[in-house]
Design a protein around this motif. Structure first.
Motif, PDB file in Angstrom:
ATOM      1  N   GLU A  31       0.888  -1.211  -0.088  1.00 24.52           N
ATOM      2  CA  GLU A  31      -0.103  -0.064   0.026  1.00 24.52           C
ATOM      3  C   GLU A  31       0.960   1.444  -0.143  1.00 24.52           C
ATOM      4  OE1 GLU A  31       0.909  -1.951   2.072  1.00 24.52           O
ATOM      5  OE2 GLU A  31       0.134  -1.606   4.238  1.00 24.52           O
ATOM      6  N   SER A  38       3.782   1.334  -1.683  1.00 29.85           N
ATOM      7  CA  SER A  38       4.759   1.234  -2.569  1.00 29.85           C
ATOM      8  C   SER A  38       3.942   1.766  -3.954  1.00 29.85           C
ATOM      9  CB  SER A  38       5.254  -0.234  -2.887  1.00 29.85           C
ATOM     10  OG  SER A  38       6.324  -0.414  -2.190  1.00 29.85           O
ATOM     11  N   GLY A  39       2.671   1.933  -3.565  1.00 27.56           N
ATOM     12  CA  GLY A  39       1.580   2.442  -4.921  1.00 27.56           C
ATOM     13  C   GLY A  39       1.438   1.317  -5.816  1.00 27.56           C
ATOM     14  N   VAL A  40       1.382   0.059  -5.288  1.00 33.83           N
ATOM     15  CA  VAL A  40       1.095  -1.062  -6.113  1.00 33.83           C
ATOM     16  C   VAL A  40      -0.254  -1.859  -5.782  1.00 33.83           C
ATOM     17  CG1 VAL A  40       3.664  -1.466  -6.830  1.00 33.83           C
ATOM     18  CG2 VAL A  40       2.638  -2.626  -4.983  1.00 33.83           C
ATOM     19  N   GLN A  41      -0.756  -1.312  -4.861  1.00 33.40           N
ATOM     20  CA  GLN A  41      -2.032  -2.344  -4.282  1.00 33.40           C
ATOM     21  C   GLN A  41      -3.001  -2.259  -5.225  1.00 33.40           C
ATOM     22  OE1 GLN A  41      -1.917  -4.103  -1.716  1.00 33.40           O
ATOM     23  NE2 GLN A  41      -3.741  -4.894  -2.299  1.00 33.40           N
ATOM     24  N   SER A  42      -3.100  -1.080  -6.068  1.00 29.95           N
ATOM     25  CA  SER A  42      -4.187  -1.112  -6.955  1.00 29.95           C
ATOM     26  C   SER A  42      -3.950  -1.971  -8.206  1.00 29.95           C
ATOM     27  CB  SER A  42      -4.399   0.447  -7.401  1.00 29.95           C
ATOM     28  OG  SER A  42      -3.335   0.851  -7.903  1.00 29.95           O
ATOM     29  N   GLU A  43      -2.657  -2.235  -8.680  1.00 28.65           N
ATOM     30  CA  GLU A  43      -2.285  -2.812  -9.681  1.00 28.65           C
ATOM     31  C   GLU A  43      -2.341  -4.168  -9.162  1.00 28.65           C
ATOM     32  OE1 GLU A  43      -0.874  -2.081 -12.622  1.00 28.65           O
ATOM     33  OE2 GLU A  43      -0.668   0.021 -12.311  1.00 28.65           O
ATOM     34  N   PHE A  98       8.279  -6.691  -5.331  1.00 26.95           N
ATOM     35  CA  PHE A  98       7.878  -5.693  -6.169  1.00 26.95           C
ATOM     36  C   PHE A  98       8.719  -4.249  -6.034  1.00 26.95           C
ATOM     37  CE2 PHE A  98       5.385  -5.758  -2.290  1.00 26.95           C
ATOM     38  CZ  PHE A  98       5.546  -4.328  -1.873  1.00 26.95           C
ATOM     39  N   THR A  99       8.757  -3.659  -7.019  1.00 27.90           N
ATOM     40  CA  THR A  99       9.224  -2.084  -6.740  1.00 27.90           C
ATOM     41  C   THR A  99       7.829  -1.425  -7.345  1.00 27.90           C
ATOM     42  OG1 THR A  99       9.711  -1.835  -9.085  1.00 27.90           O
ATOM     43  CG2 THR A  99      11.424  -2.972  -7.750  1.00 27.90           C
ATOM     44  N   GLU A 100       8.282  -0.133  -7.090  1.00 26.47           N
ATOM     45  CA  GLU A 100       6.766   0.653  -7.354  1.00 26.47           C
ATOM     46  C   GLU A 100       6.719   0.866  -8.813  1.00 26.47           C
ATOM     47  OE1 GLU A 100      10.063   1.668  -6.855  1.00 26.47           O
ATOM     48  OE2 GLU A 100      10.527   3.881  -7.308  1.00 26.47           O
ATOM     49  N   ARG A 101       7.578   0.224  -9.614  1.00 27.34           N
ATOM     50  CA  ARG A 101       7.126   0.155 -11.247  1.00 27.34           C
ATOM     51  C   ARG A 101       6.791  -1.322 -11.263  1.00 27.34           C
ATOM     52  NH1 ARG A 101       5.604   4.667 -11.939  1.00 27.34           N
ATOM     53  NH2 ARG A 101       7.030   6.578 -12.218  1.00 27.34           N
ATOM     54  N   LEU A 102       5.648  -1.654 -10.855  1.00 29.43           N
ATOM     55  CA  LEU A 102       5.003  -3.055 -11.020  1.00 29.43           C
ATOM     56  C   LEU A 102       5.133  -3.438 -12.481  1.00 29.43           C
ATOM     57  CD1 LEU A 102       2.712  -4.726  -8.459  1.00 29.43           C
ATOM     58  CD2 LEU A 102       2.355  -5.093 -10.923  1.00 29.43           C
ATOM     59  N   LEU A 147      -6.304   3.978  -0.668  1.00 26.34           N
ATOM     60  CA  LEU A 147      -5.266   3.816  -1.259  1.00 26.34           C
ATOM     61  C   LEU A 147      -4.168   4.820  -0.616  1.00 26.34           C
ATOM     62  CD1 LEU A 147      -5.629   2.578  -4.970  1.00 26.34           C
ATOM     63  CD2 LEU A 147      -5.052   1.323  -2.987  1.00 26.34           C
ATOM     64  N   LEU A 149      -0.771   5.554  -1.491  1.00 20.18           N
ATOM     65  CA  LEU A 149       0.037   6.252  -2.634  1.00 20.18           C
ATOM     66  C   LEU A 149      -0.282   5.931  -3.839  1.00 20.18           C
ATOM     67  CD1 LEU A 149       3.462   6.002  -0.471  1.00 20.18           C
ATOM     68  CD2 LEU A 149       1.983   7.807  -0.786  1.00 20.18           C
ATOM     69  N   SER A 150       0.011   6.473  -4.745  1.00 20.14           N
ATOM     70  CA  SER A 150       0.060   6.245  -5.948  1.00 20.14           C
ATOM     71  C   SER A 150       1.543   6.148  -6.415  1.00 20.14           C
ATOM     72  CB  SER A 150      -0.556   7.357  -7.024  1.00 20.14           C
ATOM     73  OG  SER A 150       0.322   8.466  -6.976  1.00 20.14           O
ATOM     74  N   GLN A 151       1.615   5.286  -7.485  1.00 19.55           N
ATOM     75  CA  GLN A 151       3.201   5.204  -7.989  1.00 19.55           C
ATOM     76  C   GLN A 151       4.143   6.227  -8.020  1.00 19.55           C
ATOM     77  OE1 GLN A 151       3.248   2.581 -11.579  1.00 19.55           O
ATOM     78  NE2 GLN A 151       2.425   0.879 -10.551  1.00 19.55           N
ATOM     79  N   ILE A 183       5.886   7.744  -4.813  1.00 16.36           N
ATOM     80  CA  ILE A 183       7.147   7.324  -4.181  1.00 16.36           C
ATOM     81  C   ILE A 183       8.397   7.893  -4.417  1.00 16.36           C
ATOM     82  CG2 ILE A 183       8.299   4.890  -3.870  1.00 16.36           C
ATOM     83  CD1 ILE A 183       5.200   4.859  -3.489  1.00 16.36           C
ATOM     84  N   SER A 204      10.971   0.147  -2.024  1.00 10.60           N
ATOM     85  CA  SER A 204       9.955   0.961  -2.315  1.00 10.60           C
ATOM     86  C   SER A 204       8.983   1.257  -1.274  1.00 10.60           C
ATOM     87  CB  SER A 204       8.994   0.808  -3.652  1.00 10.60           C
ATOM     88  OG  SER A 204       8.735  -0.779  -3.573  1.00 10.60           O
TER      89      SER A 204
END
Lengths: 410, 144
Positions: A13, A15-20, A113-117, B45, B47-49, B52, B65
């Protein structure tokens, strides 16, 4: 039927990847769920588990894993994820994966994962998870029936195979150009070899990166990711449908390592972080050595990789090392051997450490025809891999085999 | 004064800071901004990508990340802080269920900033709790 995928994770959540992750699950008919645990259970679970991470969220992951193992929470599959580069997260991720596999029959996929999933790769993993749950009966089939075709639209090559009553009657492959046109062409050529018309086919199965496009055009009965299809094709071609096995598929763009039990995948990793670990690197080496890729393996068999100093796994800098080595007077045989060894070593480092390698090892895909690479993989896993006949056609074979399941109403 | 708290979402510390006349820098408030912001499609949510990347100001690209994402939110709060209260040895129900590495970094960032800081330990009984509240009260009143 919605497949409940239990998410055991740390950091998604933030890392910004949860939505992906949730989007990938939804796309393949799954739903991410989060096993409930009481606060009092967390410390007790961690104590029983025996690994005491400092991060509270990792402790929560352990408690959630235990809730699944103890049957206090119901799910169909498990997705375990933590941040790439976090040592504590990687340790817990791996141990939870082992724990879940030892204590449940749930299919598991792990992901760092990284932030660029990598959404496409994640989608393939999720699709495989859902397939294993939803189509277990289909995956369990051991014989192909009727007249069916399979097409594997890979990143480097597109393959087609025609099967009739469990026999291969036609096959063809060519480098992937425009996805749809290449898919149709290989199918036509395979049909010509088989001596049958497309209209006679009772079912078509499609896998690989181009599966959706080709599958839609041809009205395929089965459009399926390559992890499950390839593993089915591999055990069918190798005649190892019963018992355990590990399938290693070093592809043009990414690599797969899959463990199977009775032909059904129960764990897999999918690599593809860089080109240096794939068949693409060997293509580049062949070009530089001015030899056909078909001859690279034979050359490597005669060489000694120890003589070549490779300081990089990167496809660009790796080639640079090989060029330097040639300039220093090493033979092309030694360089070819070093290139094969480098790819095998990276597959080990990036993937084989994430799964329990089970014997026998079945090596498949186009790169399994490169004997030097097979030799290098064999040294890595401690046994000579089985290379089934037509090993480069596993995806097409698996797709044709599974598509025939629909003829029997599975 | 603006007071930063570790753990940053402690309701008890928040209440004490506010009660003694200061402005708590609140994680809850910061996250609220994120989850109700119109461009975030599916709250809640955090954060968004793209968020980061802001964390790079506080930790390098080699840092996981999840840590950078947390620092993208907490870092600016530390930047604003004029004083801080750090709680040690708390159970995780007291603060957030999060990343221990981020918590270590936050403590370091606060100490490095050299603002007035009170460091206390989580109390285990009523007596220790009274001592802790008294210390916090004295610290906050001393800032005025």
């Amino acid at each position: 039927m919605t497949i409940k995928i239990a998410q055991l994770s740390c950091g998604t959540e933030y890392s910004g990847v949860q939505s992906e992750i949730e989007h990938a699950a939804t796309t393949v008919g799954g739903k991410m769920v989060y096993p409930d645990v009481a606060f009092d259970d967390i410390n007790r679970s961690v104590e029983e588990f025996g690994f005491e991470p400092a991060s509270p969220q990792l402790r929560l992951m352990i408690a959630r894993a235990k809730a699944l193992a103890d049957g206090h929470y119901d799910a169909d599959a498990v997705f375990i994820a933590s941040c790439f580069r976090c040592a504590e997260g990687a340790l817990v991720r791996n141990e939870i994966r082992r724990y879940i596999q030892e204590h449940t029959k749930l299919p598991v996929v792990t992901y760092s994962f990284t932030e660029r999933l990598k959404a496409a790769q994640l989608l393939t993993r999720m699709e495989a998870l859902v397939t294993i749950v939803e189509k277990k009966e289909l995956l369990a089939r051991e014989r192909q029936v009727g007249l069916t075709a399979g097409i594997d639209s890979g990143s480097s090559t597109t393959k087609a195979m025609i099967l009739r009553d469990n026999e291969i009657i036609g096959k063809y492959w060519m480098p992937t150009g425009p996805v749809l046109e290449t898919g149709i062409e290989v199918l036509e050529k395979a049909l010509t070899e088989a001596g049958v018309k497309q209209s006679e086919l009772e079912g078509i199965g499609v896998t690989g990166y181009g599966r959706f496009l080709i599958g839609k055009k041809l009205g395929a009965k089965l459009v399926q990711e390559e992890l499950t299809v390839n593993s089915k094709g591999a055990v069918w071609l190798a005649d190892r449908q019963k018992g355990e096995a590990t399938i290693i598929d070093i592809g043009g763009m990414d690599n797969k390592a899959i463990t199977v039990r009775d032909g059904i995948p129960d764990n897999f990793t999918m690599g593809g972080i860089c080109a240096g670990a794939s068949g693409r690197f060997l293509e580049m080496v062949s070009k530089r050595l001015k030899v056909d890729i078909e001859n690279l393996g034979g050359l490597a068999d005669k060489g000694n990789w120890h003589k070549v100093n490779m300081n990089s796994y990167c496809s660009v800098f790796g080639i640079q090392d090989l060029v330097t080595s040639l300039a220093a007077g090493n033979t092309i045989e030694d360089v070819a051997a070093a290139a094969c060894h480098s790819v095998a070593e990276q597959v080990y480092e990036q993937q084989l450490q994430e799964i329990d390698v089970r014997q026998p090892v079945i090596q498949v895909g186009g790169t399994s025809l490169i004997s030097g690479l097979v030799h290098a993989v064999g040294e890595m896993v401690g046994s000579t891999p089985i290379i089934p006949a037509n090993s480069q056609f596993i995806g097409a074979a698996g797709a044709a085999l599974l598509a025939s399941g629909f003829l029997e109403g599975l | 004064m603006k007071i930063f708290m570790i753990p940053p979402n402690s309701l008890i510390l928040y209440d004490l800071v506010e009660r003694f006349g200061h402005q708590p820098l609140s994680l809850m408030g910061e996250l609220r901004e994120h989850v109700v912001r119109p461009e975030v499609e599916s709250p809640p949510l955090n954060l968004s990508q793209d968020d980061i990347m802001k964390g790079l100001k506080y930790a390098g690209i080699e840092v996981p990340s999840g840590v950078r994402g947390r620092l993208a939110i907490w870092g600016p709060m530390v930047d604003q802080a004029e004083a801080a209260i750090i709680m040690h040895d708390m159970p995780y129900t007291f603060g957030c269920v999060g990343c221990h590495r981020t918590n270590l970094m936050l403590t370091y960032m606060v100490r490095r900033k050299k603002i007035p800081t009170l460091e206390v330990h989580y109390p285990h009984d009523d007596e220790e709790a009274k001592v802790m509240v008294t210390k916090i009260k004295a610290f906050l009143e001393g800032l005025k």
